[in-house]
Design a protein around this motif. Structure first.
Motif, PDB file in Angstrom:
ATOM      1  N   CYS A 144      -1.618   7.672   0.302  1.00  0.00           N
ATOM      2  CA  CYS A 144      -2.318   7.824  -0.028  1.00  0.00           C
ATOM      3  C   CYS A 144      -3.752   6.206   0.463  1.00  0.00           C
ATOM      4  O   CYS A 144      -4.407   5.791   0.879  1.00  0.00           O
ATOM      5  CB  CYS A 144      -3.181   7.423  -1.603  1.00  0.00           C
ATOM      6  SG  CYS A 144      -2.881   5.972  -2.632  1.00  0.00           S
ATOM      7  N   ASN A 145      -2.589   4.771   0.985  1.00  0.00           N
ATOM      8  CA  ASN A 145      -3.024   4.007   1.400  1.00  0.00           C
ATOM      9  C   ASN A 145      -3.700   2.880   0.493  1.00  0.00           C
ATOM     10  O   ASN A 145      -5.123   1.787   1.114  1.00  0.00           O
ATOM     11  CB  ASN A 145      -3.784   4.257   2.760  1.00  0.00           C
ATOM     12  CG  ASN A 145      -2.747   2.832   3.601  1.00  0.00           C
ATOM     13  OD1 ASN A 145      -2.268   2.495   3.894  1.00  0.00           O
ATOM     14  ND2 ASN A 145      -4.523   2.913   4.541  1.00  0.00           N
ATOM     15  N   LYS A 146      -3.770   3.544  -0.533  1.00  0.00           N
ATOM     16  CA  LYS A 146      -4.117   2.387  -1.178  1.00  0.00           C
ATOM     17  C   LYS A 146      -3.528   1.747  -1.981  1.00  0.00           C
ATOM     18  O   LYS A 146      -1.933   1.521  -2.074  1.00  0.00           O
ATOM     19  CB  LYS A 146      -4.842   3.081  -2.588  1.00  0.00           C
ATOM     20  CG  LYS A 146      -6.084   3.902  -2.507  1.00  0.00           C
ATOM     21  CD  LYS A 146      -6.544   4.760  -3.338  1.00  0.00           C
ATOM     22  CE  LYS A 146      -8.170   5.882  -3.117  1.00  0.00           C
ATOM     23  NZ  LYS A 146      -8.528   6.704  -4.220  1.00  0.00           N
TER      24      LYS A 146
ATOM     25  N   PRO B 217       2.807   5.093   0.916  1.00  0.00           N
ATOM     26  CA  PRO B 217       2.207   5.396   2.386  1.00  0.00           C
ATOM     27  C   PRO B 217       1.181   6.870   2.485  1.00  0.00           C
ATOM     28  O   PRO B 217       1.619   7.348   3.437  1.00  0.00           O
ATOM     29  CB  PRO B 217       3.981   5.362   2.639  1.00  0.00           C
ATOM     30  CG  PRO B 217       4.130   5.404   1.556  1.00  0.00           C
ATOM     31  CD  PRO B 217       3.510   4.486   0.470  1.00  0.00           C
TER      32      PRO B 217
ATOM     33  N   LYS C 223       1.201  -0.798  -0.369  1.00  0.00           N
ATOM     34  CA  LYS C 223       0.248   0.184   0.031  1.00  0.00           C
ATOM     35  C   LYS C 223       1.290   1.570  -0.042  1.00  0.00           C
ATOM     36  O   LYS C 223       1.421   1.131   0.198  1.00  0.00           O
ATOM     37  CB  LYS C 223      -1.326   0.092   1.157  1.00  0.00           C
ATOM     38  CG  LYS C 223      -2.323  -0.865   0.909  1.00  0.00           C
ATOM     39  CD  LYS C 223      -3.353  -1.161   2.211  1.00  0.00           C
ATOM     40  CE  LYS C 223      -3.619  -1.855   2.313  1.00  0.00           C
ATOM     41  NZ  LYS C 223      -5.379  -1.134   3.170  1.00  0.00           N
TER      42      LYS C 223
END
Length: 77
Positions: A7-9, A5, A3
């Motif tokens: 946008c955490n997508k 760091p 993922k």
């Protein structure tokens, strides 16, 4: 899947770049202060966020005083 760091997508194989010891979506790897894409080797991390080395990181987190963020140096607000 790793993922990003920022946008955490989830990231897919061809859509990321590794920098500062982490994998990022290419569009997410931008300086937190000036929003420019840092050059290779021209960026630093502070508290998990990316910054361009100069002038942003140096002005915000570098040494202060004469010649180091002082009157003649570039200072960001």
């Amino acid at each position: 899947m790793p993922k990003c760091p920022k946008c955490n997508k989830e990231m897919y194989f061809a859509a990321w770049v590794t920098s500062l010891g982490k994998d990022w979506h290419w569009p997410c790897l931008k300086c937190e202060k000036c929003r420019k894409t840092p050059t290779s080797g021209g960026h630093a991390e502070h508290k998990g966020k990316a910054y361009c080395n100069h002038p942003c990181y140096a002005a915000m987190f570098g040494p202060k005083g004469f010649g180091h963020g002082g009157a003649e140096s570039h200072t960001l607000k």
